[in-house]
Design a protein around this motif. Structure first.
Motif, short mmCIF file in Angstrom:
data_model
loop_
_atom_site.label_atom_id
_atom_site.label_comp_id
_atom_site.label_asym_id
_atom_site.label_seq_id
_atom_site.Cartn_x
_atom_site.Cartn_y
_atom_site.Cartn_z
N HIS A 105 -5.85 -9.08 0.15
CA HIS A 105 -5.89 -7.69 0.62
C HIS A 105 -5.26 -6.75 -0.41
O HIS A 105 -5.80 -5.66 -0.68
CB HIS A 105 -5.15 -7.56 1.95
CG HIS A 105 -5.93 -8.05 3.12
ND1 HIS A 105 -6.96 -7.32 3.69
CD2 HIS A 105 -5.84 -9.19 3.85
CE1 HIS A 105 -7.48 -7.99 4.71
NE2 HIS A 105 -6.81 -9.13 4.82
N ARG A 140 0.82 -1.20 0.00
CA ARG A 140 0.00 0.00 0.00
C ARG A 140 0.86 1.25 0.00
O ARG A 140 0.52 2.26 -0.63
CB ARG A 140 -0.90 0.00 1.23
CG ARG A 140 -2.04 -1.02 1.17
CD ARG A 140 -2.79 -1.08 2.48
NE ARG A 140 -3.92 -2.02 2.39
CZ ARG A 140 -4.61 -2.43 3.45
NH1 ARG A 140 -4.30 -2.00 4.66
NH2 ARG A 140 -5.61 -3.28 3.28
N ARG A 157 3.60 0.87 -3.48
CA ARG A 157 2.99 0.67 -4.80
C ARG A 157 3.98 0.05 -5.79
O ARG A 157 4.28 0.64 -6.84
CB ARG A 157 2.45 1.97 -5.37
CG ARG A 157 1.40 2.63 -4.51
CD ARG A 157 0.20 1.73 -4.36
NE ARG A 157 -0.84 2.32 -3.51
CZ ARG A 157 -1.78 1.65 -2.88
NH1 ARG A 157 -1.82 0.35 -3.02
NH2 ARG A 157 -2.68 2.24 -2.14
N ASP A 201 -7.47 -3.81 -2.93
CA ASP A 201 -7.28 -2.39 -2.63
C ASP A 201 -7.43 -1.58 -3.91
O ASP A 201 -6.60 -1.69 -4.82
CB ASP A 201 -5.89 -2.18 -2.03
CG ASP A 201 -5.67 -0.75 -1.55
OD1 ASP A 201 -6.55 0.11 -1.82
OD2 ASP A 201 -4.65 -0.49 -0.91
#
Length: 237
Positions: free
Chosen positions: A85, A61, A64, A89
């Motif tokens: 997960h 997250r 990237r 996102d």
């Protein structure tokens, strides 16, 4: 080129940016070896290292990366859950996950692809195969070796815990169903074209429509759709 007798060299082209790789591997020795391999390869660069699945999610997250090289068995959160997960996102839609697995031990490949992974690679792969796999996944393609795809998914579908969900294929045409079934069998575009007597361009068009209609992000998820839609039910069909 020259202007009024003066020679002017053409401006050099800037090299493309390297593929940014996040390593998710709990064994330090393995992780260090992967880092050395990637960082000494032109066109690739590691941007982070995670020793747990939870850490991989946080770093994905924040950093990237283009590709997350994801081990399956890790503490805190396994690679499958971490992949789910990362791929769920919305802000990380460009992040691709390449699963590293050992076929004889890990029974998680089908679940990994369903979680959103763009492919998987056996840990018995050579360094050359690993580096090529990273580039393939980074380019937006799925890494699904035909023979391994058929063997793995057929094996996993026999387990009650990995029974496929039901996928509605009513919105696709008969030709698209044929193409999807061949994708599920692990065929390449050229093999599908030869099998159905189509051009490569036509096959790519059908695949593009399948991706849109089935809301799939890449070829790996089309394989899952083929199984969930009942087009492929074992390793022989």
């Amino acid at each position: 080129m020259s202007i009024d007798g003066m020679s002017i060299d053409a401006a050099p082209h800037d090299p493309p940016p390297p593929v940014r790789v996040l390593l998710a591997e709990d064994q330090v020795l393995v992780r260090d070896s992967l880092k050395v391999l990637i960082d000494t390869t032109p066109g690739l660069a590691t941007v982070g290292e995670a020793g747990t699945g939870a850490e991989a999610v946080l770093l994905a997250r924040r950093l990237r990366p283009d590709v997350v090289l994801m081990d399956v068995r890790m503490p805190d959160m396994d690679g499958i859950e971490a992949t789910r997960h990362i791929c769920a996102d919305p802000a990380g839609s460009g992040v691709r996950v390449l699963i590293l697995t050992t076929f004889d031990l890990d029974e998680y490949v089908y679940a990994s692809l369903r979680a959103g992974a763009s492919g998987f690679l056996l840990k018995s792969a050579t360094a050359t195969e690993l580096l090529a796999a990273i580039h393939v996944v980074a380019s937006g393609e799925a890494l699904l070796a035909p023979t391994v795809t058929r063997r793995l998914i057929a094996e996993f579908l026999q387990g009650p815990d990995l029974a496929p969900a039901v996928r509605d294929l009513n919105d696709i045409t008969q030709r698209e169903r044929e193409v999807l079934a061949l994708i599920g069998r692990g065929m390449s575009n050229s093999e599908i074209a030869a099998h159905l007597h189509l051009t490569i361009g036509t096959v790519k068009t059908h695949i593009g429509r399948l991706l849109a209609k089935l809301h799939a992000r890449d070829r790996a998820q089309l394989v899952i759709a083929a199984y969930e839609g009942g087009l492929i039910t074992d390793g022989r069909r």
